[in-house]
Design a protein around this motif. Structure first.
Motif, PDB file in Angstrom:
ATOM      1  N   ARG A  47       3.203   8.511  -5.818  1.00  0.00           N
ATOM      2  CA  ARG A  47       2.933   9.951  -5.880  1.00  0.00           C
ATOM      3  C   ARG A  47       4.209  10.774  -5.990  1.00  0.00           C
ATOM      4  O   ARG A  47       4.264  11.773  -6.710  1.00  0.00           O
ATOM      5  CB  ARG A  47       2.156  10.371  -4.620  1.00  0.00           C
ATOM      6  CG  ARG A  47       1.820  11.862  -4.576  1.00  0.00           C
ATOM      7  CD  ARG A  47       0.869  12.214  -5.711  1.00  0.00           C
ATOM      8  NE  ARG A  47       0.608  13.641  -5.781  1.00  0.00           N
ATOM      9  CZ  ARG A  47       1.347  14.512  -6.482  1.00  0.00           C
ATOM     10  NH1 ARG A  47       2.419  14.066  -7.147  1.00  0.00           N
ATOM     11  NH2 ARG A  47       1.032  15.789  -6.514  1.00  0.00           N
ATOM     12  N   VAL A  63      -5.112  -1.259   0.479  1.00  0.00           N
ATOM     13  CA  VAL A  63      -5.591  -0.829   1.804  1.00  0.00           C
ATOM     14  C   VAL A  63      -7.007  -1.347   2.052  1.00  0.00           C
ATOM     15  O   VAL A  63      -7.319  -1.876   3.134  1.00  0.00           O
ATOM     16  CB  VAL A  63      -5.546   0.708   1.903  1.00  0.00           C
ATOM     17  CG1 VAL A  63      -6.212   1.170   3.197  1.00  0.00           C
ATOM     18  CG2 VAL A  63      -4.109   1.202   1.847  1.00  0.00           C
ATOM     19  N   ILE A  64      -7.861  -1.223   1.043  1.00  0.00           N
ATOM     20  CA  ILE A  64      -9.240  -1.707   1.183  1.00  0.00           C
ATOM     21  C   ILE A  64      -9.264  -3.215   1.436  1.00  0.00           C
ATOM     22  O   ILE A  64     -10.001  -3.722   2.293  1.00  0.00           O
ATOM     23  CB  ILE A  64     -10.061  -1.335  -0.064  1.00  0.00           C
ATOM     24  CG1 ILE A  64     -10.180   0.197  -0.182  1.00  0.00           C
ATOM     25  CG2 ILE A  64     -11.443  -1.972  -0.022  1.00  0.00           C
ATOM     26  CD1 ILE A  64     -10.838   0.655  -1.466  1.00  0.00           C
ATOM     27  N   ALA A 116       0.829  -1.207   0.000  1.00  0.00           N
ATOM     28  CA  ALA A 116       0.000   0.000   0.000  1.00  0.00           C
ATOM     29  C   ALA A 116       0.864   1.257   0.000  1.00  0.00           C
ATOM     30  O   ALA A 116       0.617   2.198  -0.768  1.00  0.00           O
ATOM     31  CB  ALA A 116      -0.924  -0.010   1.219  1.00  0.00           C
ATOM     32  N   MET A 141      -1.035   4.641  -7.748  1.00  0.00           N
ATOM     33  CA  MET A 141      -1.620   5.088  -6.480  1.00  0.00           C
ATOM     34  C   MET A 141      -2.940   4.373  -6.207  1.00  0.00           C
ATOM     35  O   MET A 141      -3.222   3.983  -5.069  1.00  0.00           O
ATOM     36  CB  MET A 141      -1.824   6.598  -6.530  1.00  0.00           C
ATOM     37  CG  MET A 141      -0.532   7.392  -6.688  1.00  0.00           C
ATOM     38  SD  MET A 141      -0.822   9.142  -7.042  1.00  0.00           S
ATOM     39  CE  MET A 141      -1.734   9.614  -5.584  1.00  0.00           C
ATOM     40  N   LEU A 142      -3.763   4.195  -7.241  1.00  0.00           N
ATOM     41  CA  LEU A 142      -5.048   3.525  -7.048  1.00  0.00           C
ATOM     42  C   LEU A 142      -4.855   2.073  -6.641  1.00  0.00           C
ATOM     43  O   LEU A 142      -5.624   1.544  -5.824  1.00  0.00           O
ATOM     44  CB  LEU A 142      -5.873   3.618  -8.333  1.00  0.00           C
ATOM     45  CG  LEU A 142      -7.279   3.020  -8.278  1.00  0.00           C
ATOM     46  CD1 LEU A 142      -8.105   3.668  -7.165  1.00  0.00           C
ATOM     47  CD2 LEU A 142      -7.981   3.188  -9.627  1.00  0.00           C
ATOM     48  N   HIS A 143      -3.822   1.427  -7.158  1.00  0.00           N
ATOM     49  CA  HIS A 143      -3.555   0.045  -6.753  1.00  0.00           C
ATOM     50  C   HIS A 143      -3.214  -0.010  -5.260  1.00  0.00           C
ATOM     51  O   HIS A 143      -3.603  -0.939  -4.541  1.00  0.00           O
ATOM     52  CB  HIS A 143      -2.431  -0.538  -7.621  1.00  0.00           C
ATOM     53  CG  HIS A 143      -1.259  -1.067  -6.855  1.00  0.00           C
ATOM     54  ND1 HIS A 143      -0.168  -0.273  -6.545  1.00  0.00           N
ATOM     55  CD2 HIS A 143      -0.998  -2.286  -6.325  1.00  0.00           C
ATOM     56  CE1 HIS A 143       0.714  -0.971  -5.868  1.00  0.00           C
ATOM     57  NE2 HIS A 143       0.248  -2.203  -5.715  1.00  0.00           N
ATOM     58  N   ASN A 197      -1.543   7.710 -11.586  1.00  0.00           N
ATOM     59  CA  ASN A 197      -2.795   7.404 -10.877  1.00  0.00           C
ATOM     60  C   ASN A 197      -3.035   5.906 -10.760  1.00  0.00           C
ATOM     61  O   ASN A 197      -3.635   5.436  -9.784  1.00  0.00           O
ATOM     62  CB  ASN A 197      -3.977   8.063 -11.594  1.00  0.00           C
ATOM     63  CG  ASN A 197      -3.949   9.577 -11.487  1.00  0.00           C
ATOM     64  OD1 ASN A 197      -3.382  10.117 -10.538  1.00  0.00           O
ATOM     65  ND2 ASN A 197      -4.535  10.260 -12.455  1.00  0.00           N
ATOM     66  N   VAL A 224      -4.366   2.057  -2.990  1.00  0.00           N
ATOM     67  CA  VAL A 224      -5.642   2.239  -2.286  1.00  0.00           C
ATOM     68  C   VAL A 224      -6.422   0.927  -2.232  1.00  0.00           C
ATOM     69  O   VAL A 224      -7.024   0.575  -1.203  1.00  0.00           O
ATOM     70  CB  VAL A 224      -6.461   3.347  -2.970  1.00  0.00           C
ATOM     71  CG1 VAL A 224      -7.860   3.444  -2.356  1.00  0.00           C
ATOM     72  CG2 VAL A 224      -5.743   4.693  -2.861  1.00  0.00           C
ATOM     73  N   LEU A 225      -6.422   0.183  -3.325  1.00  0.00           N
ATOM     74  CA  LEU A 225      -7.121  -1.102  -3.350  1.00  0.00           C
ATOM     75  C   LEU A 225      -6.503  -2.091  -2.366  1.00  0.00           C
ATOM     76  O   LEU A 225      -7.215  -2.893  -1.737  1.00  0.00           O
ATOM     77  CB  LEU A 225      -7.095  -1.674  -4.770  1.00  0.00           C
ATOM     78  CG  LEU A 225      -7.896  -0.895  -5.825  1.00  0.00           C
ATOM     79  CD1 LEU A 225      -7.723  -1.517  -7.206  1.00  0.00           C
ATOM     80  CD2 LEU A 225      -9.381  -0.870  -5.457  1.00  0.00           C
ATOM     81  N   ILE A 230       1.061   4.143  -2.961  1.00  0.00           N
ATOM     82  CA  ILE A 230       0.574   5.506  -2.721  1.00  0.00           C
ATOM     83  C   ILE A 230       1.724   6.508  -2.610  1.00  0.00           C
ATOM     84  O   ILE A 230       1.755   7.524  -3.315  1.00  0.00           O
ATOM     85  CB  ILE A 230      -0.288   5.532  -1.446  1.00  0.00           C
ATOM     86  CG1 ILE A 230      -1.520   4.636  -1.628  1.00  0.00           C
ATOM     87  CG2 ILE A 230      -0.717   6.959  -1.128  1.00  0.00           C
ATOM     88  CD1 ILE A 230      -2.346   4.461  -0.365  1.00  0.00           C
TER      89      ILE A 230
END
Length: 817
Positions: free
Chosen positions: A79, A352-353, A71, A345-347, A342, A349-350, A75
């Motif tokens: 970034r 973390v979820i 994660a 970063m989105l990966h 992006n 976030v996924l 992120i």
């Protein structure tokens, strides 16, 4: 300012103020994520989830540490980093380093070491030394990764068999027989199922395989093994994710100072080198990708180092594994069509979820399945392609020493050994110079292979003094460097030798190596396309003193190939012995011409083309065009098209004929070449090229229908349809405008008229071939006609929209216009 003056490079950064009477600018721009980035993020997430757990398992760290690192890598590094499409996270290349740190210092201190390594990376990024990290020999990097891969595979093999790995490779190898004797069938079955799915999933056949193959094999392998284990009720050790409230964080480092410093340096080195090399590899993948709607910037390596440092500080502080750029996930990100950071970063976030909401599902995964997955990753790190590459560049010793050092001693020790061996090999190559002396037909050849430095001056001086005074000598420099000491030695010997009546010709593999022009030879003015008979680099024979001596004179070349004796039987001689042809060429057997040409290619062209030919040898031929032309020796296809190796698939025959397909009239040789070019090589165009003064066309015009059926006459029957296109009684004064012709002038004679008609006719024959017709219907192929006038050195291309066909002259253009 003139409209032709280009705008300033920084004009794009100029601030634009809206006009005073225009509406005020809108609010802050909404954050948008491109659809390609969303799909790429999902694909990378599905790969990262099982691999992160598997790498955490292999290091002996808490399994949650792998999810934290994944994660944070997505992120934070995504970034801040300088490579937009590189995906960072827990890497297999860090497994051995991290496992050693955990065993030696414990988990909390390992997290602190990760934080300190991140700080060191920030310092290196601020010093802008990222490029210097690329100076490490690729053989060392590949050897380090191979050694880490072997270590991972041997350790995970114990978990696959249902046991527990030891602390080192030797201990694991010693314990392996006992583990094989006490294996657990359930663990082995789940591991075999995982490896089978991992291997076969990308190879599913048919349309279904093409669709299902888009799902990551790693995810399918772990999910399939987990489902089978759950449905069959197998009792296996499974993933255990404790509550996040009890997650261990970093603490102050404890241990000997020197050991901690070495650990920090090792972690910094491995993380930095792997990330920087990964960024360079991602740039290559992006440049090879088709054009995108959004432009992806090239990597800023110093910024990438800053991003990796920040990510390691955050990951270590939160109790995560060390972070580096990961090749597998980065390649998947590029292949999935990501266009910006992006997706990375989105990966994250996924991840973390998933770490917060998918804990029950993750705890169903058998540890044996993760171990099998990581073992497969470790084995892939021993790349046969890398081994072939280092072998070809004669660096297999550096690779082998680094690999063995990492396996048996550790990462830092193995890399240090690799660097030491690489330096030793470089010094050996610099000082290893071979100097040989040969006497060939009275010409003394001194051949220097390697770099000519002061260390080789004693040997060079000894060999040069073996050349007898007054003799003809040729010194061939087969290297790219010569220092001042060697230069002075050569120059002094050359002056002394010529002062005693001798001649010296110093040649090299690169232009400008010649120290001075010999008195008897006015330099080599030849070019790659100079015909053999027009070469000016041969040494003219000396005038004989008597008739007896004249019989024994032989012509010699600076390359060392002896010519034939001059005399009445010499090629081109007029009966006067000792005469030199007007062109300056030396009369010699034709085989010597070929050998001399090959020698010139090896000496002058091979050093310039070796890298490009090596690339073609690796990648195979991928020509864009099939070029079908006459076998006439004056038509040099690569010269008149300015093409190089790999550009054209050339078919040559007498008369540039394309026989019609069929058992009686067809020709398997030409037909096979056409089928291979269109169906296998996937060429985009086919060109039929005729030329002026074609002997086949002249033979067609003078053919005797009742003559003997020789092989040549049987072959010329393929040109009869071309002959029928041009009536013999065509009045040149009232030329039929429907006949193929040259733009701007009438054909010079019947042979040229027939040559033009033959090009048009052979294009019609091409359309009769099934593979060509199929490609034309699909819009995948183009046909072109061409005429080359040998005497004028001019090329004409057939215009497609003209009645009967008009060959337009290809005009010269200014490439910079």
């Amino acid at each position: 300012m003139s409209a032709c003056v280009p705008a300033r490079a920084d004009s794009a950064r100029t601030k634009h103020v809206h006009p005073p009477h225009s509406p005020p600018p809108g609010g802050p721009r909404r954050f948008r994520v491109a659809g390609a980035d969303v799909s790429a993020a999902i694909a990378v997430f599905l790969i990262a989830l099982p691999l992160s757990l598997g790498i955490a398992l292999a290091t002996g760290a808490p399994l949650q540490a792998g999810l934290v690192a994944a994660a944070v890598g997505g992120i934070v590094a995504g970034r801040i980093g300088g490579c937009p499409l590189q995906v960072s996270g827990p890497a297999a290349g860090l497994t051995v380093v991290t496992a050693d740190l955990i065993q030696q210092y414990g988990w909390r201190t390992t997290c602190a070491i990760t934080v300190l390594a991140g700080i060191a990376q920030l310092g290196l990024g601020c010093l802008r030394v990222a490029r210097s990290a690329l100076a490490v020999s690729p053989a060392i990097v590949h050897g380090m990764l191979a050694g880490i891969g072997v270590t991972i595979a041997v350790a995970q093999l114990h978990i696959v068999l249902g046991g527990t790995p030891q602390s080192s490779v030797p201990d694991n190898l010693v314990a392996l027989p006992a583990q094989l004797a006490n294996l657990h069938p359930a663990d082995v079955a789940v591991s075999v199922l995982t490896l089978t799915l991992l291997l076969l999933w990308p190879r599913l056949p048919g349309r279904a395989g093409e669709i299902l193959g888009k799902l990551p094999a790693a995810l399918i392998a772990v999910a399939g093994a987990t489902a089978v284990a759950a449905l069959t009720g197998l009792r296996l050790p499974k993933v255990d994710l404790p509550s996040w409230s009890s997650h261990a964080l970093a603490s102050l480092p404890e241990g000997p100072v020197l050991g901690l410093v070495a650990a920090i340096l090792t972690t910094t080195l491995v993380c930095s080198v792997q990330s920087l090399l990964g960024a360079v590899a991602v740039d290559k993948l992006v440049s090879a990708r088709p054009a995108l709607t959004g432009r992806v910037k090239r990597s800023d390596l110093d910024r990438e180092l800053l991003g990796q440092g920040a990510a390691n500080i955050v990951s270590g502080s939160l109790g995560g594994l060390p972070i580096a750029g990961v090749a597998v996930r980065s390649s998947a990100n590029v292949a999935a069509g990501a266009v910006s950071r992006n997706s990375t970063m989105l990966h994250g976030v996924l991840v973390v979820i998933a770490a917060l909401l998918m804990v029950p599902a993750l705890e169903l995964i058998p540890l044996a399945s993760l171990a099998a997955l990581v073992m497969a990753v470790g084995l892939k790190m021993v790349s046969l392609n890398h081994i072939r590459t280092v072998t070809r560049h004669r660096e297999v010793l550096v690779y082998a020493v680094t690999t063995c050092g990492v396996v048996f001693l550790g990462v830092l020790e193995g890399v240090a050994l690799g660097i030491a061996v690489a330096v030793g090999v470089a010094l050996h190559r610099l000082t290893r110079t071979r100097i040989t002396h040969d006497d060939m037909e009275g010409v003394h050849h001194v051949h220097v292979r390697g770099q000519l430095t002061f260390l080789a001056v004693p040997r060079l001086s000894r060999i040069l003094h073996q050349v007898p005074p007054g003799a003809d000598a040729v010194v061939e420099l087969d290297g790219s460097f010569m220092d001042h000491a060697a230069y002075e030695t050569l120059q002094d010997w050359q002056k002394t030798h010529t002062a005693h009546g001798g001649s010296v010709d110093i040649t090299g593999r690169r232009p400008g190596t010649r120290l001075s022009e010999p008195a008897e030879v006015d330099g080599c003015r030849c070019r790659p396309w100079t015909p053999w008979r027009n070469h000016q680099c041969e040494r003219p024979p000396k005038a004989p003193a008597s008739g007896t001596d004249r019989q024994a004179i032989t012509a010699r070349t600076p390359g060392g190939s002896p010519g034939a004796k001059t005399g009445p039987n010499a090629r081109g001689a007029t009966g006067t012995t000792g005469a030199t042809p007007a062109s300056g060429a030396t009369d010699e057997p034709h085989g010597h011409e070929l050998a001399r040409g090959i020698n010139a290619f090896h000496r002058n062209t091979t050093p310039l083309m070796r890298r490009e030919l090596a690339r073609l040898a690796r990648e195979g031929q991928q020509p864009s065009q099939l070029f079908l032309t006459c076998a006439d020796s004056r038509v040099v296809t690569s010269m008149i098209t300015s093409s190089g190796p790999g550009d054209l698939f050339v078919v040559r025959n007498v008369g540039n004929f394309v026989p019609l397909p069929g058992e009686e009239s067809g020709d398997d040789s030409v037909g096979a070449a056409i089928e291979y070019a269109v169906d296998v090589l996937k060429v985009r165009s086919i060109t039929v090229c005729g030329h002026s003064g074609c002997g086949a066309m002249q033979a067609l015009l003078g053919a005797d229908p009742g003559g003997a059926r020789t092989p040549l006459q049987r072959w010329l029957r393929h040109g009869v349809p071309s002959l029928e296109r041009v009536p013999a009684n065509l009045d040149t004064g009232g030329e039929d405008r429907a006949r193929p012709r040259l733009a701007g002038r009438a054909p010079a004679d019947a042979a040229e008229r027939l040559c033009l008609a033959n090009v048009v006719q052979q294009l019609e024959h091409l359309r009769a071939h099934e593979s060509v017709a199929r490609a034309l219907d699909a819009g995948d192929l183009e046909l072109h006609g061409m005429y080359f006038h040998v005497g004028e050195a001019q090329s004409y291309l057939l215009s497609e929209d003209a009645d009967g066909g008009v060959f337009e002259l290809v005009r010269e253009t200014n490439p910079t216009a």
